[in-house]
Design a protein around this motif. Structure first.
Motif, PDB file in Angstrom:
ATOM      1  N   ILE A   1      25.696 -13.289 -35.920  1.00 16.10           N
ATOM      2  CA  ILE A   1      25.207 -12.990 -34.575  1.00 16.10           C
ATOM      3  C   ILE A   1      25.252 -11.481 -34.326  1.00 16.10           C
ATOM      4  CG2 ILE A   1      25.490 -13.468 -32.117  1.00 16.10           C
ATOM      5  CD1 ILE A   1      26.958 -16.042 -32.958  1.00 16.10           C
ATOM      6  N   GLY A   2      26.310 -10.832 -34.806  1.00 23.23           N
ATOM      7  CA  GLY A   2      26.390  -9.378 -34.691  1.00 23.23           C
ATOM      8  C   GLY A   2      25.280  -8.679 -35.455  1.00 23.23           C
ATOM      9  N   ALA A   3      24.894  -9.245 -36.589  1.00 24.61           N
ATOM     10  CA  ALA A   3      23.802  -8.663 -37.374  1.00 24.61           C
ATOM     11  C   ALA A   3      22.481  -8.747 -36.623  1.00 24.61           C
ATOM     12  CB  ALA A   3      23.696  -9.353 -38.728  1.00 24.61           C
ATOM     13  N   VAL A   4      22.306  -9.804 -35.835  1.00 26.50           N
ATOM     14  CA  VAL A   4      21.095  -9.910 -35.009  1.00 26.50           C
ATOM     15  C   VAL A   4      21.062  -8.765 -34.000  1.00 26.50           C
ATOM     16  CG1 VAL A   4      19.936 -11.325 -33.266  1.00 26.50           C
ATOM     17  CG2 VAL A   4      20.867 -12.393 -35.311  1.00 26.50           C
ATOM     18  N   GLY A   5      22.201  -8.480 -33.384  1.00 21.81           N
ATOM     19  CA  GLY A   5      22.280  -7.344 -32.472  1.00 21.81           C
ATOM     20  C   GLY A   5      22.056  -6.022 -33.177  1.00 21.81           C
ATOM     21  N   PHE A   6      22.579  -5.920 -34.396  1.00 21.88           N
ATOM     22  CA  PHE A   6      22.371  -4.692 -35.163  1.00 21.88           C
ATOM     23  C   PHE A   6      20.886  -4.497 -35.472  1.00 21.88           C
ATOM     24  CE2 PHE A   6      22.247  -2.244 -39.141  1.00 21.88           C
ATOM     25  CZ  PHE A   6      22.939  -1.113 -38.725  1.00 21.88           C
ATOM     26  N   LEU A   7      20.201  -5.585 -35.796  1.00 23.62           N
ATOM     27  CA  LEU A   7      18.762  -5.484 -36.054  1.00 23.62           C
ATOM     28  C   LEU A   7      18.000  -5.117 -34.779  1.00 23.62           C
ATOM     29  CD1 LEU A   7      18.220  -8.526 -38.443  1.00 23.62           C
ATOM     30  CD2 LEU A   7      18.241  -6.100 -39.042  1.00 23.62           C
ATOM     31  N   ALA A   8      18.465  -5.592 -33.641  1.00 24.76           N
ATOM     32  CA  ALA A   8      17.786  -5.311 -32.381  1.00 24.76           C
ATOM     33  C   ALA A   8      18.030  -3.877 -31.900  1.00 24.76           C
ATOM     34  CB  ALA A   8      18.240  -6.306 -31.314  1.00 24.76           C
ATOM     35  N   TRP A   9      19.282  -3.408 -32.022  1.00 26.80           N
ATOM     36  CA  TRP A   9      19.625  -2.097 -31.480  1.00 26.80           C
ATOM     37  C   TRP A   9      20.163  -1.123 -32.522  1.00 26.80           C
ATOM     38  CZ3 TRP A   9      21.776  -6.404 -28.638  1.00 26.80           C
ATOM     39  CH2 TRP A   9      21.036  -6.739 -27.506  1.00 26.80           C
ATOM     40  N   GLY A  10      20.059  -1.454 -33.780  1.00 31.84           N
ATOM     41  CA  GLY A  10      20.666  -0.633 -34.829  1.00 31.84           C
ATOM     42  C   GLY A  10      20.106   0.766 -34.928  1.00 31.84           C
ATOM     43  N   ARG A  11      18.807   0.893 -34.867  1.00 27.21           N
ATOM     44  CA  ARG A  11      18.188   2.220 -34.996  1.00 27.21           C
ATOM     45  C   ARG A  11      18.640   3.122 -33.860  1.00 27.21           C
ATOM     46  NH1 ARG A  11      11.978   2.211 -35.627  1.00 27.21           N
ATOM     47  NH2 ARG A  11      12.604   1.468 -37.665  1.00 27.21           N
ATOM     48  N   GLU A  12      18.659   2.592 -32.638  1.00 29.11           N
ATOM     49  CA  GLU A  12      19.094   3.385 -31.497  1.00 29.11           C
ATOM     50  C   GLU A  12      20.581   3.710 -31.577  1.00 29.11           C
ATOM     51  OE1 GLU A  12      17.890   1.504 -27.891  1.00 29.11           O
ATOM     52  OE2 GLU A  12      15.891   1.095 -28.668  1.00 29.11           O
ATOM     53  N   THR A  13      21.364   2.767 -32.067  1.00 31.41           N
ATOM     54  CA  THR A  13      22.804   2.989 -32.204  1.00 31.41           C
ATOM     55  C   THR A  13      23.079   4.103 -33.191  1.00 31.41           C
ATOM     56  OG1 THR A  13      23.271   0.686 -31.716  1.00 31.41           O
ATOM     57  CG2 THR A  13      24.986   1.925 -32.849  1.00 31.41           C
TER      58      THR A  13
END
Length: 144
Positions: free
Chosen positions: A125-137
């Motif tokens: 589930i965390g990886a889904v968030g990373f894919l959604a906001w990873g570039r911005e993070t």
């Protein structure tokens, strides 16, 4: 960055991590909780405390985003990174155990399901968030 989606994501994942961490830590004390068989709770205190810390990071981020105080998005981003990193560590430990059984032949009764812990499946589930906001993070971390 859509802060409403990040707020909901952080609150849900924070609650999942905290509840799972509490069940992991308190499981040996209170005994098996009915309906938690699919969570693969092992009673490992280290895993339980790591789950609680990651959950606390998500919860603080969600609280700060909800109150529009501080850097809530950064807490959510760090929670996502912690989730993915500890999930990778858990996956590497699982692979190492499997390789040990395969090469040495010891523990022939070992199965993958016996070695799964909450860090592994919550990291998905965390990886889904990373894919959604990873570039911005990552962009936000490098520009600081």
């Amino acid at each position: 960055m859509n802060e409403t989606k990040m707020l909901v994501f952080g609150a849900v994942l924070g609650a999942l991590y905290i509840v799972t961490g509490l069940l992991q830590v308190l499981g040996p004390v209170i005994g098996p909780v009915p309906g938690t068989d699919l969570l693969y709770l092992t009673g490992d205190l280290f895993v339980g405390f790591v789950l609680l810390v990651i959950g606390a990071v998500f919860a603080v981020g969600a609280r700060n985003l909800c109150r529009d105080v501080g850097e809530g998005a950064i807490f959510i981003s760090v929670g996502i990174l912690l989730s993915v990193l500890f999930g990778l560590v858990s996956l590497l430990a699982l692979c190492a155990t499997g390789l040990d059984v395969f090469l040495l032949g010891e523990g022939a009764e070992w199965s993958v399901a016996d070695s799964i812990d909450p860090l592994l499946y919550l990291a998905v589930i965390g990886a889904v968030g990373f894919l959604a906001w990873g570039r911005e993070t990552l962009r936000g971390l490098t520009s600081s």
